[in-house]
Design an enzyme around this catalytic site. Sequence first.
Site, PDB file in Angstrom:
ATOM      1  N   HIS A   1       2.102   1.972  -3.203  1.00  0.00           N
ATOM      2  CA  HIS A   1       1.156   2.894  -3.838  1.00  0.00           C
ATOM      3  C   HIS A   1       1.646   4.338  -3.826  1.00  0.00           C
ATOM      4  CE1 HIS A   1      -2.419  -0.127  -3.178  1.00  0.00           C
ATOM      5  NE2 HIS A   1      -1.385  -0.664  -3.775  1.00  0.00           N
TER       6      HIS A   1
ATOM      7  N   ASP B   1       0.862  -1.193   0.000  1.00  0.00           N
ATOM      8  CA  ASP B   1       0.000   0.000   0.000  1.00  0.00           C
ATOM      9  C   ASP B   1       0.897   1.241   0.000  1.00  0.00           C
ATOM     10  OD1 ASP B   1      -2.202   1.758   0.268  1.00  0.00           O
ATOM     11  OD2 ASP B   1      -3.311   0.310   1.453  1.00  0.00           O
TER      12      ASP B   1
END
Length: 394
Positions: free
Chosen positions: A244, A221
């Site tokens: 991310h 993430d």
Amino acid sequence: MQSLIISCILIYFLVSPTFCIRSNVPTEMTYVNVIDQGACGDGKNDDSKAILSAWQRVCGVEGPATLLIPSGKVFLVTRLQLNGPCKSPSVFIKFAGRIVAPTMDNWVGDRGSWLMISYVNGLTIDAQEGIIDGYGSSWWEKCTSCQRPTSLRFHACNGLVVNSLSMKDSPGAHISVNACDGAKFSQIRITAPENSPNTDGFDIAMSKDITIQDSTIGTGDDCVAINGGCFNIKATRVFCGPGHGISIGSLGKNRSHEIVEDVHVHNCSFVGTTNGARIKTWPGGSGYARNITFDQIILRDAQNPIIIDQYYGIKTPNAEEEAVMVSEVTYRGFVGTSASDNAINLKCSTLGCFSVTFDNVQIVSSQPTKPAYVSCNNAHGTVTNTSPKVTLLK
Ligand SMILES: *[C@@H]1O[C@H](CO)[C@@H](O)[C@H](O)[C@H]1NC(C)=O
Ligand SMILES: *[C@@H]1O[C@H](CO)[C@@H](O)[C@H](O)[C@H]1NC(C)=O
Ligand SMILES: *[C@@H]1O[C@H](CO)[C@@H](O)[C@H](O)[C@H]1NC(C)=O
């Protein structure tokens, strides 16, 4: 003769430095080793209690004190909550061993956090060889949508310093920083598989004057997520990937009012990430994200290297709605490759993003034959020396 001896002793005490020290708060370091408090370090017995009792000693000492977690041992910790305030204004944790979490099947009680440090001011954690392993693989598949603990939470710790810490495979986010002012993280290494769910590197909220530097973060993430209530956040020389990207937000979820101001992401790289420099806000929220600068950024195969998404979390944008105001956003000195053709994507709400600056941004597609392109809605600002060509509203 006797009076001479007495005078000598008296003079000794008057001029002796130890006499001076004893009369004030002690300045000599006190060390408390978790092994001396009963920790086994065999990776099988739960060492939570022993570490907690060592902490309580350290925290109760008037002068500077160090909690020692020695090398060459594995400490199984089911859950740890180290609370302050401590008596001393400077508290140290020297952490050289390995701390491991129980597997999901052996988890007991609250799933919000695993290791939590609260209300400790002036804490320095030095983890030259220490590693924290959250055993996330025992959670990720079985518990995709149930709550998975954040490995290390700092709450209300002002003046925090963390050096040389390695973390891996957290069930949820790795490090959460909440309501801490003035924290500096250096040489942090965080790793988790690219497909591990919600394993953010850093999650920062309600904090100001935070620096993350010289760190390597690769997870499933955000490498760094900067959430509401954050001011003056710096990320310098952070190598991000997989992951991310470095994200502001998401802000304004559930119609909330949130503010992020003065963020400087400098000299960072995004390698194989799904996003690079990202700002995301939910429709219907309020507040603002402003004075956000990303500069000297190296990209390699980053999807969405530059993205503002003001329609985060929804598929089809509604008609006019309130939005978290995005302004004073600068992208300067980007170079590298985009894994998607859409290198720059500015999805601003109909209210607009303002004072967006592009300066020396050079992004090409990872595939040599494909041109990179820009998509841009409702963004106002100025562009110099940028490719692919960006056209902003005046
Ligand atoms: C959204 O906000 C409402 C009202 O403040 C609250 O009752 C609800 O629990 C919130 N939902 C989520 C998902 O946070
Ligand atoms: C913008 O943020 C930086 C920190 O990243 C700060 O040094 C600077 O003063 C801020 N500028 C304004 C106009 O507030
Ligand atoms: C960025 O950081 C690298 C080390 O990671 C350093 O060699 C380089 O000089 C830095 N560049 C800038 C522009 O600060």
